[in-house]
Design an enzyme around this catalytic site. Sequence first.
Site, mmCIF file in Angstrom:
data_model
loop_
_atom_site.group_PDB
_atom_site.id
_atom_site.type_symbol
_atom_site.label_atom_id
_atom_site.label_comp_id
_atom_site.label_asym_id
_atom_site.label_seq_id
_atom_site.Cartn_x
_atom_site.Cartn_y
_atom_site.Cartn_z
ATOM 1 N N ARG A 48 0.829 -1.201 0.184
ATOM 2 C CA ARG A 48 -0.148 -0.015 -0.072
ATOM 3 C C ARG A 48 0.769 1.384 -0.008
ATOM 4 O O ARG A 48 0.568 2.283 -0.699
ATOM 5 C CB ARG A 48 -0.986 -0.057 1.258
ATOM 6 C CG ARG A 48 -1.761 1.365 1.352
ATOM 7 C CD ARG A 48 -2.829 1.377 2.393
ATOM 8 N NE ARG A 48 -2.807 0.312 3.397
ATOM 9 C CZ ARG A 48 -1.987 0.527 4.392
ATOM 10 N NH1 ARG A 48 -1.302 1.719 4.570
ATOM 11 N NH2 ARG A 48 -2.231 -0.413 5.282
ATOM 12 N N TYR A 100 -16.161 16.289 -15.605
ATOM 13 C CA TYR A 100 -16.841 14.960 -15.551
ATOM 14 C C TYR A 100 -17.714 14.596 -14.698
ATOM 15 O O TYR A 100 -17.650 15.218 -13.293
ATOM 16 C CB TYR A 100 -15.413 14.080 -15.281
ATOM 17 C CG TYR A 100 -15.725 12.792 -15.227
ATOM 18 C CD1 TYR A 100 -16.099 11.876 -16.366
ATOM 19 C CD2 TYR A 100 -15.741 11.947 -14.006
ATOM 20 C CE1 TYR A 100 -16.314 10.699 -16.288
ATOM 21 C CE2 TYR A 100 -15.917 10.665 -14.007
ATOM 22 C CZ TYR A 100 -16.235 9.922 -15.016
ATOM 23 O OH TYR A 100 -16.485 8.531 -15.036
ATOM 24 N N LYS A 199 -8.246 6.241 -19.419
ATOM 25 C CA LYS A 199 -8.634 6.596 -20.776
ATOM 26 C C LYS A 199 -7.249 6.479 -21.648
ATOM 27 O O LYS A 199 -6.829 5.567 -22.047
ATOM 28 C CB LYS A 199 -9.147 8.033 -20.577
ATOM 29 C CG LYS A 199 -10.075 8.168 -19.429
ATOM 30 C CD LYS A 199 -11.561 7.496 -19.665
ATOM 31 C CE LYS A 199 -12.220 7.346 -18.208
ATOM 32 N NZ LYS A 199 -12.556 8.469 -17.572
HETATM 33 C C1 LIG Z 1 -13.022 9.176 -16.572
HETATM 34 C C2 LIG Z 1 -12.661 10.447 -16.036
HETATM 35 C C3 LIG Z 1 -12.560 10.588 -14.729
HETATM 36 C C4 LIG Z 1 -12.786 9.669 -13.735
HETATM 37 O O1 LIG Z 1 -11.608 8.572 -13.500
HETATM 38 P P1 LIG Z 1 -11.883 6.977 -13.325
HETATM 39 O O2 LIG Z 1 -10.573 6.536 -13.819
HETATM 40 O O3 LIG Z 1 -12.967 6.485 -14.207
HETATM 41 O O4 LIG Z 1 -12.353 6.989 -11.934
HETATM 42 C C5 LIG Z 1 -12.107 12.048 -14.283
HETATM 43 N N1 LIG Z 1 -11.876 13.009 -15.260
HETATM 44 C C6 LIG Z 1 -12.176 12.680 -16.403
HETATM 45 C C7 LIG Z 1 -12.202 13.940 -17.331
HETATM 46 C C8 LIG Z 1 -12.492 11.527 -17.072
HETATM 47 O O5 LIG Z 1 -12.860 11.340 -18.168
#
Ligand SMILES: *Cc1c(COP(=O)(O)O)cnc(C)c1O
Length: 379
Positions: A48, A100, A199
């Site tokens: 951790r 988001y 992403k």
């Molecule tokens: C998906 C996303 C998040 C959140 O991220 P996770 O990995 O799904 O928790 C935050 N900001 C943006 C712009 C995103 O597209």
Amino acid sequence: MPDHFETLAIHAGQPADPQTGAVMTPIYQTSTYAQPRVGEHKGYEYSRTGNPTRTALQDCLAALEGAAHGLAFGSGLAATDTIIRTLSPGDEVLVGGDVYGGTFRLFDKEYRRYGLEFRYMDATDPAAVDAALSAKTRMVWLETPTNPYLRLADLAAIAELLKQRPNAPLLVVDNTFASPYLQQPLKLGADIVLHSATKYLGGHSDSVLGLIALNDQALAQRLAFLQNAAGAVPGPMDCFLILRGLKTLHLRMDRHAANAQAVAAFLADHPKVSQLYYPFHSSHPQQALARRQMRNGGGMVSFEIAGGEAAARKVVERTRIFTLAESLGGVESLIEVPAAMTHLSTAGSPLEVSPSLVRLSVGVEYVDDLIADLEQALS
Ligand SMILES: *Cc1c(COP(=O)(O)O)cnc(C)c1O
């Protein structure tokens, strides 16, 4: 090592394994580490707190953002949550418009209960950001380009005006949509950069992970304390997958943008599209800022459909190559209706999204196949 982006993406933080010579960073699938004597160890005690695969990822991301420190978390929202934990009751966060949906949900449905205040404003005009600041503002939280309307915030201008404030609020930039290949917010004066590595950084829609990069030593220590104390850390396998994704980030982003540019040009001329949103298209009101601040227009395209909500739903259910799904940034093309999917949590709020808006995450397939797919779905 030379500090060119492409070279850093492949090598930063990832020397060959000293024990075996393994060229790829090993997945240290371990929770604990042998100690020869009490209190004596090789820098790792418990996973951790620290794990070598995670360290490699943190160092690589820091190099790509031009940062001194990198920190990895179990998701983008876990990274967001950790940043917000540095605040105290009574503090205020000024939040750029159309953040988001999950970020809005965490702020609005959870952290307001702890006495934090969140105010939302359109950050396209730096003067409006300046006017919205109060003595309680501790942080300005921005996405650029935003999701799903792809509006821009002038990071250099906003960073500059924040530094002139007596309480110097921190500028936090969610750089998920652009990736460090298109823009490096810290170099423009931001204090903290945040990524949903789920992403573009990962790029293959196969893991969920969050990252933070920053320069300030004291703040990095505080966030590292919280990373360990609250424990929202990623596993080594996911760190490995994001590291592998980073190696092709520059190649993918160039192709995402080339494809998205062509898709945007097609949509702009289509009679059923009433409004297009793409930062590098001539119809975008901030195209000049986009070209100054970003290396290319990125892979996200949104558009408003003339026939309203029903028409939008029909189009997204008719595509064959674009998959109807949430998320973005993978090699495959995705399509969705934000109002009913990713941005459902903003319904009834000032961040509410038009029900006839369609969002594309343009992948790296053959571009004519993508355009033909949209053409048949729109007809
Ligand atoms: C998906 C996303 C998040 C959140 O991220 P996770 O990995 O799904 O928790 C935050 N900001 C943006 C712009 C995103 O597209």
